[in-house]
Design a protein around this motif. Structure first.
Motif, PDB file in Angstrom:
ATOM      1  N   THR A 297     -11.814  -8.496   4.291  1.00 54.18           N
ATOM      2  CA  THR A 297     -10.792  -7.767   5.042  1.00 54.18           C
ATOM      3  C   THR A 297      -9.484  -8.557   4.970  1.00 54.18           C
ATOM      4  OG1 THR A 297     -11.404  -8.869   7.125  1.00 54.18           O
ATOM      5  CG2 THR A 297     -12.454  -6.729   6.650  1.00 54.18           C
ATOM      6  N   ARG A 333      -1.395   0.474  -1.581  1.00 55.46           N
ATOM      7  CA  ARG A 333      -2.453  -0.204  -0.827  1.00 55.46           C
ATOM      8  C   ARG A 333      -2.190  -0.100   0.672  1.00 55.46           C
ATOM      9  NH1 ARG A 333      -5.712  -3.812  -3.729  1.00 55.46           N
ATOM     10  NH2 ARG A 333      -6.796  -3.946  -1.726  1.00 55.46           N
ATOM     11  N   ASP A 335      -4.267  -0.179   2.885  1.00 54.45           N
ATOM     12  CA  ASP A 335      -5.227  -1.001   3.609  1.00 54.45           C
ATOM     13  C   ASP A 335      -4.672  -2.365   4.002  1.00 54.45           C
ATOM     14  OD1 ASP A 335      -5.201  -1.196   0.797  1.00 54.45           O
ATOM     15  OD2 ASP A 335      -7.040  -2.375   0.795  1.00 54.45           O
ATOM     16  N   THR A 368     -10.564  -7.305  -3.864  1.00 51.43           N
ATOM     17  CA  THR A 368     -10.389  -5.882  -4.193  1.00 51.43           C
ATOM     18  C   THR A 368      -9.143  -5.670  -5.059  1.00 51.43           C
ATOM     19  OG1 THR A 368      -9.137  -5.565  -2.148  1.00 51.43           O
ATOM     20  CG2 THR A 368     -11.507  -5.139  -2.055  1.00 51.43           C
ATOM     21  N   ILE A 511      -6.375   1.892  11.144  1.00 48.13           N
ATOM     22  CA  ILE A 511      -6.278   0.849  10.129  1.00 48.13           C
ATOM     23  C   ILE A 511      -4.846   0.304  10.027  1.00 48.13           C
ATOM     24  CG2 ILE A 511      -5.683   2.296   8.138  1.00 48.13           C
ATOM     25  CD1 ILE A 511      -7.791   0.719   6.540  1.00 48.13           C
ATOM     26  N   PHE A 521     -13.493  -1.068   8.866  1.00 49.22           N
ATOM     27  CA  PHE A 521     -12.381  -1.149   7.917  1.00 49.22           C
ATOM     28  C   PHE A 521     -12.711  -0.421   6.620  1.00 49.22           C
ATOM     29  CE2 PHE A 521     -10.176  -3.333   4.436  1.00 49.22           C
ATOM     30  CZ  PHE A 521      -8.861  -3.219   4.865  1.00 49.22           C
ATOM     31  N   VAL A 522     -13.894  -0.666   6.075  1.00 51.95           N
ATOM     32  CA  VAL A 522     -14.289  -0.019   4.820  1.00 51.95           C
ATOM     33  C   VAL A 522     -14.433   1.489   5.012  1.00 51.95           C
ATOM     34  CG1 VAL A 522     -16.144   0.154   3.109  1.00 51.95           C
ATOM     35  CG2 VAL A 522     -15.373  -2.087   3.890  1.00 51.95           C
ATOM     36  N   ARG A 525     -10.911   2.959   5.257  1.00 43.66           N
ATOM     37  CA  ARG A 525     -10.281   2.821   3.947  1.00 43.66           C
ATOM     38  C   ARG A 525     -10.781   3.896   2.989  1.00 43.66           C
ATOM     39  NH1 ARG A 525     -11.641  -2.648   1.016  1.00 43.66           N
ATOM     40  NH2 ARG A 525     -13.535  -1.473   0.538  1.00 43.66           N
ATOM     41  N   VAL A 530      -8.646   5.397  -0.370  1.00 43.66           N
ATOM     42  CA  VAL A 530      -8.407   4.124  -1.060  1.00 43.66           C
ATOM     43  C   VAL A 530      -9.729   3.682  -1.646  1.00 43.66           C
ATOM     44  CG1 VAL A 530      -7.549   1.769  -0.831  1.00 43.66           C
ATOM     45  CG2 VAL A 530      -6.611   3.586   0.603  1.00 43.66           C
ATOM     46  N   GLU A 531      -9.891   3.841  -2.949  1.00 46.13           N
ATOM     47  CA  GLU A 531     -11.156   3.562  -3.608  1.00 46.13           C
ATOM     48  C   GLU A 531     -10.913   2.781  -4.889  1.00 46.13           C
ATOM     49  OE1 GLU A 531     -13.107   7.255  -4.255  1.00 46.13           O
ATOM     50  OE2 GLU A 531     -12.967   7.888  -2.173  1.00 46.13           O
TER      51      GLU A 531
END
Length: 554
Positions: A297, A333, A335, A368, A511, A521-522, A525, A530-531
């Motif tokens: 994270t 991004r 995230d 990531t 987020i 968070f995942v 996301r 967002v992948e």
């Protein structure tokens, strides 16, 4: 196996041969002094190419200097153009004016020229993905040399290429030069005039958007200075536009849109993927974080940054450079938006604790690097959330918002509010008003694309804030709220938006307002689209966390 080795050796030999043959025609080092460039034939060729562009475009005339003339100084700017693999593909020599020599009212008047915002480009990408057509890209060679200027501007002769017969003469500009303050405005005016004469209609909100309707087909053109993105529902219409532009300007037709403003774009038959993997690797290398230990994270849940006045000061230039690099990465991004914006508040006096928080973000990027945004079909909008009194210094709250076109995330923000709020209701109400203004802009912009909306759902996880917005009476609990935020209520009554309650655990904008634990968070996301990260890697990280937890319990 011997055949495989032979193929690899042959391929390596071909690549090496291509590299050395290419290196023979380009210089690998950028220069700053024109005297050194004049001794290198590669850079001399690049400078001749630039001056030939001047001749073709009739940029200037060599004339006697008028009385009291103060010609502007010119200089050569040398730049190596690199491909996605980092290899130098071209030497570019640009002749520019020195802007500090310009005098307002003499050399220039108006300078403003509209430029497309990144969120507008994301809207176009999402719209194109939903309609199933691919966007193309073209680049105007020496774009500013096409813009006519109204002012009477004189420049000195080109360093290294002065006329031996007329050393006392100067150039009078007919068109713009790079470095002129009015150059972007002159180029935009020329291109806009050409497009409007060709039958295009300019966007009512976004002046960098142009649309052409022909029968039942539509062609969309988006301008970002000299880069042009275009696409439409008819292949014939797209091809005709490309030919028309090539006849009017000297163009580089770059084919399908793949690399734009640092964004890497992959357009598939059903979905479009935009990311900044190359840029991510570059900044990890730049700040020596390529070998750092990855984190799952961008910020720990127990992180609480403050001024830390007793902490050790760190290099301000380096810290600002890290923040600036990360801020550009937030274009694809979301995230890392909250973590970057939180750290950015301490650029005036960064401390060791602040740099450690920034390094944590880089370590997350190490984990990531390939993440990006997926765009698919969609036709509606939804959004947002906040947290209350999140800043430990002035107790101001952080507003987090996100706007989606269908399932495609096109706009988001994480921003500290301008004033201290007295309750969570006030915080949510102010954030909803901010979200409403962004929705109205998107609604007007999308109307140019032919999309019409009724009530747009505005998702809020506070029932009290919704009640305040729907209540026409200014009672004592909200009489202190600035009147500008009450336009949320006006647009609700007009039917532009519909305030809808959403459970806190389903609020996507969480987020953007607070550090979250890994699982939440995942999940958020992924719901934002967002992948791109290896699922096996995530699975392995989850299993390792469970193993550690079990070990602690035992």
């Amino acid at each position: 196996m011997i055949g495989d080795i032979h193929q690899r050796v042959t391929r390596s030999s071909v690549n090496s041969l291509a590299f050395f043959s290419h290196s023979a025609y380009v210089a690998s080092f950028e220069l700053r002094d024109v005297s050194h460039a004049l001794s290198d034939p590669n850079w001399v060729n690049a400078m001749h190419e630039e001056l030939e562009n001047f001749e073709r475009n009739h940029v200037w005339d060599l004339v006697e200097p008028p009385p009291n003339c103060r010609p502007i100084v010119t200089k050569w700017v040398f730049k190596n153009k690199q491909g996605e693999d980092g290899m130098v593909v071209r030497n570019k020599a640009r002749l520019a004016t020195q802007s500090f020599c310009h005098k307002e009212g003499i050399d220039y008047e108006e300078t403003f020229a509209p430029v497309a915002r990144l969120k507008a480009i994301r809207i176009l990408l999402a719209f194109a993905a939903s309609k199933g057509f691919k966007l193309q890209q073209m680049d105007v060679k020496s774009a500013f040399l096409n813009g006519f200027i109204e002012e009477e501007v004189y420049v000195r002769q080109t360093p290294g290429f002065e006329s031996a017969r007329f050393l006392d003469r100067v150039y009078k500009l007919r068109k713009a030069l790079y470095g002129l303050k009015q150059a972007p405005r002159a180029w935009y005016a020329r291109l806009k005039s050409f497009l409007l004469k060709s039958g295009f209609v300019m966007g009512s909100v976004d002046k960098t958007l142009f649309l052409l309707s022909h029968g039942g087909d539509t062609l969309i053109v988006r301008i970002y200075v000299d880069d042009i993105i275009f696409g439409g529902s008819s292949h014939a219409l797209v091809s005709s536009f490309a030919e028309q532009m090539s006849r009017e300007f000297e163009m580089s037709l770059m084919g399908e849109l793949q690399f734009f403003l640092g964004l890497q774009i992959k357009q598939g038959p059903e979905r479009t993927f935009i990311h900044e993997a190359k840029y991510t690797r570059d900044i990890l290398k730049k700040f020596e974080m390529g070998d750092s230990k990855p984190k799952t994270t961008p910020m720990s849940t127990n992180t609480a940054l403050d001024a830390d006045e007793d902490g050790e000061a760190v290099d301000q230039k380096e810290f600002r450079g890290m923040i600036g690099s990360l801020l550009y990465l937030t274009a694809t991004r979301p995230d890392i938006q909250f973590a970057v914006c939180l750290c950015a508040r301490y650029q005036a006096s960064p401390r060791t604790s602040h740099r450690q928080a920034v390094k944590r973000i880089f370590r997350y990027l190490k984990f990531t690097p390939e993440l990006g945004l997926w765009y698919s079909s969609g036709s509606s909008l939804s959004l947002r959330d906040v947290d209350h009194a999140g800043c430990r210094i002035d107790r101001k709250s952080t507003s987090g918002t996100c706007q989606l076109l269908g399932t495609s995330l096109v706009s988001w923000s994480s921003r500290k509010q301008a004033s201290v709020s007295l309750s969570t209701t006030e915080v949510e109400y102010i954030a909803a008003a901010s979200s409403c203004s962004q929705l109205l802009w998107m609604k007007a912009t999308l109307s140019d694309f032919g999309l019409r909306f009724g009530k747009i759902p505005l998702l809020v996880d506070s029932t009290s804030a919704i009640s305040v917005a729907k209540n026409p009476v200014l009672h004592s609990k909200i009489k202190h709220i600035d009147v500008r935020f009450h336009f949320l209520r006006d647009h609700y009554e007009k039917g532009d938006i519909d305030l809808v309650h959403v459970a806190s655990e389903n609020q996507l904008a969480d987020i953007f307002t607070k550090p979250l634990e890994f699982g939440a968070f995942v999940r958020l996301r992924g719901e934002l689209g967002v992948e791109g990260v290896d699922n096996a890697l995530i699975k392995g990280e989850i299993e390792s966390q469970w193993t550690g937890l079990i070990a602690l319990l035992v």
